[in-house]
Design a protein around this motif. Structure first.
Motif, PDB file in Angstrom:
ATOM      1  N   ARG A 102      50.615  30.722  38.969  1.00 34.05           N
ATOM      2  CA  ARG A 102      49.479  31.041  38.085  1.00 34.05           C
ATOM      3  C   ARG A 102      48.209  31.280  38.898  1.00 34.05           C
ATOM      4  O   ARG A 102      47.417  32.170  38.577  1.00 34.05           O
ATOM      5  CB  ARG A 102      49.236  29.906  37.086  1.00 34.05           C
ATOM      6  N   LEU A 103      47.985  30.487  39.966  1.00 30.21           N
ATOM      7  CA  LEU A 103      46.811  30.683  40.811  1.00 30.21           C
ATOM      8  C   LEU A 103      46.852  32.041  41.506  1.00 30.21           C
ATOM      9  O   LEU A 103      45.843  32.749  41.581  1.00 30.21           O
ATOM     10  CB  LEU A 103      46.711  29.560  41.851  1.00 30.21           C
ATOM     11  N   HIS A 104      48.047  32.401  42.000  1.00 30.84           N
ATOM     12  CA  HIS A 104      48.185  33.719  42.644  1.00 30.84           C
ATOM     13  C   HIS A 104      47.959  34.837  41.632  1.00 30.84           C
ATOM     14  O   HIS A 104      47.322  35.854  41.947  1.00 30.84           O
ATOM     15  CB  HIS A 104      49.560  33.859  43.298  1.00 30.84           C
ATOM     16  N   GLU A 105      48.477  34.651  40.423  1.00 31.23           N
ATOM     17  CA  GLU A 105      48.294  35.654  39.368  1.00 31.23           C
ATOM     18  C   GLU A 105      46.802  35.807  39.044  1.00 31.23           C
ATOM     19  O   GLU A 105      46.299  36.929  38.907  1.00 31.23           O
ATOM     20  CB  GLU A 105      49.065  35.191  38.131  1.00 31.23           C
ATOM     21  N   ALA A 106      46.093  34.678  38.934  1.00 32.77           N
ATOM     22  CA  ALA A 106      44.649  34.725  38.659  1.00 32.77           C
ATOM     23  C   ALA A 106      43.908  35.424  39.798  1.00 32.77           C
ATOM     24  O   ALA A 106      42.987  36.218  39.553  1.00 32.77           O
ATOM     25  CB  ALA A 106      44.114  33.316  38.449  1.00 32.77           C
ATOM     26  N   ASP A 107      44.309  35.156  41.045  1.00 28.79           N
ATOM     27  CA  ASP A 107      43.687  35.827  42.195  1.00 28.79           C
ATOM     28  C   ASP A 107      43.904  37.333  42.130  1.00 28.79           C
ATOM     29  O   ASP A 107      42.974  38.117  42.376  1.00 28.79           O
ATOM     30  CB  ASP A 107      44.255  35.284  43.510  1.00 28.79           C
ATOM     31  N   ARG A 108      45.142  37.730  41.801  1.00 27.43           N
ATOM     32  CA  ARG A 108      45.434  39.170  41.695  1.00 27.43           C
ATOM     33  C   ARG A 108      44.608  39.813  40.583  1.00 27.43           C
ATOM     34  O   ARG A 108      44.084  40.921  40.753  1.00 27.43           O
ATOM     35  CB  ARG A 108      46.923  39.387  41.442  1.00 27.43           C
ATOM     36  N   GLU A 109      44.476  39.115  39.447  1.00 27.66           N
ATOM     37  CA  GLU A 109      43.681  39.668  38.337  1.00 27.66           C
ATOM     38  C   GLU A 109      42.210  39.776  38.727  1.00 27.66           C
ATOM     39  O   GLU A 109      41.548  40.768  38.389  1.00 27.66           O
ATOM     40  CB  GLU A 109      43.840  38.799  37.089  1.00 27.66           C
ATOM     41  N   ARG A 110      41.690  38.753  39.432  1.00 25.71           N
ATOM     42  CA  ARG A 110      40.297  38.807  39.883  1.00 25.71           C
ATOM     43  C   ARG A 110      40.084  39.980  40.842  1.00 25.71           C
ATOM     44  O   ARG A 110      39.093  40.708  40.740  1.00 25.71           O
ATOM     45  CB  ARG A 110      39.911  37.507  40.580  1.00 25.71           C
ATOM     46  N   LEU A 111      41.029  40.163  41.746  1.00 24.26           N
ATOM     47  CA  LEU A 111      40.931  41.264  42.703  1.00 24.26           C
ATOM     48  C   LEU A 111      40.962  42.613  41.981  1.00 24.26           C
ATOM     49  O   LEU A 111      40.176  43.513  42.283  1.00 24.26           O
ATOM     50  CB  LEU A 111      42.067  41.177  43.724  1.00 24.26           C
ATOM     51  N   ALA A 112      41.854  42.730  40.996  1.00 23.38           N
ATOM     52  CA  ALA A 112      41.945  43.978  40.232  1.00 23.38           C
ATOM     53  C   ALA A 112      40.649  44.237  39.465  1.00 23.38           C
ATOM     54  O   ALA A 112      40.163  45.378  39.407  1.00 23.38           O
ATOM     55  CB  ALA A 112      43.129  43.918  39.271  1.00 23.38           C
ATOM     56  N   ALA A 113      40.062  43.192  38.881  1.00 22.89           N
ATOM     57  CA  ALA A 113      38.806  43.350  38.138  1.00 22.89           C
ATOM     58  C   ALA A 113      37.676  43.764  39.076  1.00 22.89           C
ATOM     59  O   ALA A 113      36.856  44.638  38.742  1.00 22.89           O
ATOM     60  CB  ALA A 113      38.456  42.057  37.421  1.00 22.89           C
ATOM     61  N   ARG A 114      37.634  43.153  40.274  1.00 24.02           N
ATOM     62  CA  ARG A 114      36.595  43.526  41.239  1.00 24.02           C
ATOM     63  C   ARG A 114      36.753  44.979  41.686  1.00 24.02           C
ATOM     64  O   ARG A 114      35.767  45.708  41.836  1.00 24.02           O
ATOM     65  CB  ARG A 114      36.656  42.603  42.461  1.00 24.02           C
ATOM     66  N   LEU A 115      37.996  45.396  41.891  1.00 25.85           N
ATOM     67  CA  LEU A 115      38.258  46.778  42.305  1.00 25.85           C
ATOM     68  C   LEU A 115      37.831  47.752  41.215  1.00 25.85           C
ATOM     69  O   LEU A 115      37.176  48.763  41.495  1.00 25.85           O
ATOM     70  CB  LEU A 115      39.742  46.946  42.629  1.00 25.85           C
ATOM     71  N   ALA A 116      38.173  47.448  39.962  1.00 24.10           N
ATOM     72  CA  ALA A 116      37.792  48.323  38.852  1.00 24.10           C
ATOM     73  C   ALA A 116      36.270  48.399  38.738  1.00 24.10           C
ATOM     74  O   ALA A 116      35.695  49.484  38.539  1.00 24.10           O
ATOM     75  CB  ALA A 116      38.399  47.805  37.554  1.00 24.10           C
ATOM     76  N   SER A 117      35.596  47.257  38.885  1.00 26.07           N
ATOM     77  CA  SER A 117      34.136  47.217  38.808  1.00 26.07           C
ATOM     78  C   SER A 117      33.524  48.030  39.945  1.00 26.07           C
ATOM     79  O   SER A 117      32.566  48.793  39.737  1.00 26.07           O
ATOM     80  CB  SER A 117      33.671  45.767  38.879  1.00 26.07           C
ATOM     81  N   ALA A 118      34.083  47.900  41.148  1.00 22.05           N
ATOM     82  CA  ALA A 118      33.565  48.652  42.295  1.00 22.05           C
ATOM     83  C   ALA A 118      33.742  50.152  42.073  1.00 22.05           C
ATOM     84  O   ALA A 118      32.833  50.946  42.394  1.00 22.05           O
ATOM     85  CB  ALA A 118      34.287  48.218  43.566  1.00 22.05           C
ATOM     86  N   ARG A 119      34.868  50.553  41.511  1.00 27.24           N
ATOM     87  CA  ARG A 119      35.077  51.990  41.240  1.00 27.24           C
ATOM     88  C   ARG A 119      34.095  52.507  40.193  1.00 27.24           C
ATOM     89  O   ARG A 119      33.567  53.626  40.316  1.00 27.24           O
ATOM     90  CB  ARG A 119      36.512  52.233  40.795  1.00 27.24           C
ATOM     91  N   ARG A 120      33.846  51.690  39.144  1.00 28.63           N
ATOM     92  CA  ARG A 120      32.867  52.084  38.126  1.00 28.63           C
ATOM     93  C   ARG A 120      31.485  52.261  38.756  1.00 28.63           C
ATOM     94  O   ARG A 120      30.785  53.250  38.492  1.00 28.63           O
ATOM     95  CB  ARG A 120      32.791  51.028  37.017  1.00 28.63           C
ATOM     96  N   MET A 121      31.081  51.306  39.586  1.00 27.21           N
ATOM     97  CA  MET A 121      29.765  51.392  40.226  1.00 27.21           C
ATOM     98  C   MET A 121      29.683  52.594  41.161  1.00 27.21           C
ATOM     99  O   MET A 121      28.639  53.249  41.256  1.00 27.21           O
ATOM    100  CB  MET A 121      29.458  50.092  40.982  1.00 27.21           C
ATOM    101  N   GLN A 122      30.817  52.888  41.859  1.00 33.02           N
ATOM    102  CA  GLN A 122      30.814  54.042  42.761  1.00 33.02           C
ATOM    103  C   GLN A 122      30.633  55.336  41.967  1.00 33.02           C
ATOM    104  O   GLN A 122      29.840  56.204  42.360  1.00 33.02           O
ATOM    105  CB  GLN A 122      32.126  54.090  43.545  1.00 33.02           C
ATOM    106  N   ARG A 123      31.328  55.470  40.827  1.00 34.10           N
ATOM    107  CA  ARG A 123      31.176  56.678  39.994  1.00 34.10           C
ATOM    108  C   ARG A 123      29.750  56.791  39.463  1.00 34.10           C
ATOM    109  O   ARG A 123      29.156  57.879  39.448  1.00 34.10           O
ATOM    110  CB  ARG A 123      32.181  56.656  38.840  1.00 34.10           C
TER     111      ARG A 123
END
Length: 107
Positions: free
Chosen positions: A67-88
């Motif tokens: 579950r901790l690894h899953e939460a880490d992966r979800e956090r990483l995915a959310a950060r990546l999506a946010s970074a892409r939005r900010m880049q656009r």
């Protein structure tokens, strides 16, 4: 904790180094199923019992780890999506600024 070998990691695999087999004193002499026990066998039964009692704990630990690894992966995915939005957003702002500069230079 100083225990003898467990099921997964026996103290030794060499039969010559294991305790010799002797008849059990807990069973009557002519019992239908002959039971041979040694101190090593008793220890392994004790370890087996201990392991059986610890199985739910180990499962819970593995589940929490997953579950901790899953939460880490979800956090990483959310950060990546946010970074892409900010880049656009930054790219659109950059284009607007270039257009505005081009319009100012032309007039």
């Amino acid at each position: 904790m100083n225990t003898a070998g467990t099921i997964d990691r026996p103290l030794t695999h060499d039969p010559k180094k294991q305790a010799p087999m002797k008849p059990s004193t807990s069973e009557p002499a002519g019992s239908a199923i002959p039971d041979f026990t040694t101190t090593g066998a008793n220890d392994s039964r004790q370890n087996r019992t201990r392991e059986m009692q610890l199985i739910p704990e180990a499962l819970a630990r593995a589940h929490m780890h997953e579950r901790l690894h899953e939460a880490d992966r979800e956090r990483l995915a959310a950060r990546l999506a946010s970074a892409r939005r900010m880049q656009r957003r930054a790219e659109r702002a950059s284009l607007r600024a270039r257009r505005a500069l081009a319009m100012a230079v032309m007039h």
